[in-house]
Scaffold this motif. Structure first.
Motif, mmCIF file in Angstrom:
data_model
loop_
_atom_site.group_PDB
_atom_site.id
_atom_site.type_symbol
_atom_site.label_atom_id
_atom_site.label_comp_id
_atom_site.label_asym_id
_atom_site.label_seq_id
_atom_site.Cartn_x
_atom_site.Cartn_y
_atom_site.Cartn_z
ATOM 1 N N ASP A 252 52.548 57.153 44.982
ATOM 2 C CA ASP A 252 52.578 55.722 44.694
ATOM 3 C C ASP A 252 52.234 55.495 43.484
ATOM 4 N N GLU A 253 51.397 56.049 42.445
ATOM 5 C CA GLU A 253 51.033 56.172 41.226
ATOM 6 C C GLU A 253 52.350 56.079 40.414
ATOM 7 N N GLN B 63 54.677 53.116 41.085
ATOM 8 C CA GLN B 63 54.161 51.783 40.744
ATOM 9 C C GLN B 63 54.133 51.753 39.053
ATOM 10 N N CYS B 64 54.383 52.991 38.337
ATOM 11 C CA CYS B 64 54.299 52.952 37.066
ATOM 12 C C CYS B 64 55.397 51.885 36.384
ATOM 13 N N HIS B 65 54.829 51.583 35.012
ATOM 14 C CA HIS B 65 55.862 50.870 34.357
ATOM 15 C C HIS B 65 56.532 51.706 33.250
ATOM 16 N N GLN C 73 62.850 52.798 42.813
ATOM 17 C CA GLN C 73 61.503 52.167 42.043
ATOM 18 C C GLN C 73 61.407 52.652 40.874
ATOM 19 N N LYS D 183 62.979 51.782 34.017
ATOM 20 C CA LYS D 183 61.781 51.986 33.365
ATOM 21 C C LYS D 183 61.790 52.932 32.198
#
Length: 199
Positions: free
Chosen positions: A66-67, A70-72, A104, A108
């Protein structure tokens, strides 16, 4: 709304990669609009299952999927083993199929870093190997520009593919001045790009 964050994710057996991560984080923190998370991955057994406790005995916490999702932005580091990625980090990356299927990490920014014990021991091959899963995730892989004078003058680590460290012995975790500067620059540039993309 929480601030965007750069995830510095690595595996470090003898400490060089962990030391590089500190300098990369120092550079990233100069971009004050972006938070920094430093995470590691656990060792694996011969059967490639996690062989470490769920909470590390020392150092930074282990990364969760999850980390990562969700990182940018992501800065990925591994020691160079025969010009390739260390098995524990490869094992973690092999578990990211659900992140890939949901896209996801698409668009990025990302970059890579490594350490090896000989000048021609596969540093650049390892950096390229680290980049391949990032390309598959659709990430924007950032290079290290030759505008950095340290990249032109280094006698130890440093490549246009990402920061590197020449560890002349197992316990040599001290970075040269050029290596440290290149790590900081890499962290700063990626955090700056995250800030620009999130405006």
């Amino acid at each position: 709304m929480p601030s965007p964050y750069v995830l510095i994710l690595y595996y470090s057996r003898h400490g060089s990669i962990a030391e590089m991560a500190k300098y990369i984080a120092r550079g990233a923190k100069k971009q004050t609009t972006v938070d920094v998370k430093i995470r590691q991955v656990p060792d694996v057994a011969a059967t490639t299952t996690s062989s470490s406790p769920s909470i590390p005995d020392e150092g930074v916490p282990y990364c969760t999927l999850d980390e990562l999702a969700q990182c940018h932005g992501l800065i990925l580091g591994s020691p160079s083993y025969f010009g390739s990625i260390a098995a524990p980090l490869k094992h973690f990356l092999d578990q990211t199929s659900t992140i890939w299927m949901t896209g996801q990490l698409i668009d990025k920014p990302a970059s890579v870093f490594t350490s090896g014990s000989s000048m021609h021991g596969g540093h650049e091959m390892c950096l390229q190997a680290l980049s391949i899963p990032l390309f598959h995730h659709g990430m924007l892989v950032q290079s290290q520009p030759y505008k950095a004078k340290e990249l032109m003058q280094t006698k130890t680590g440093g490549t246009p593919y990402g920061a590197s460290h020449l560890a002349t012995s197992t316990n040599n975790t001290e970075l040269s001045t050029d290596e440290a500067a290149l790590c900081e620059m890499q962290g700063y540039r990626l955090a700056k790009l995250i800030d620009q993309l999130n405006k």
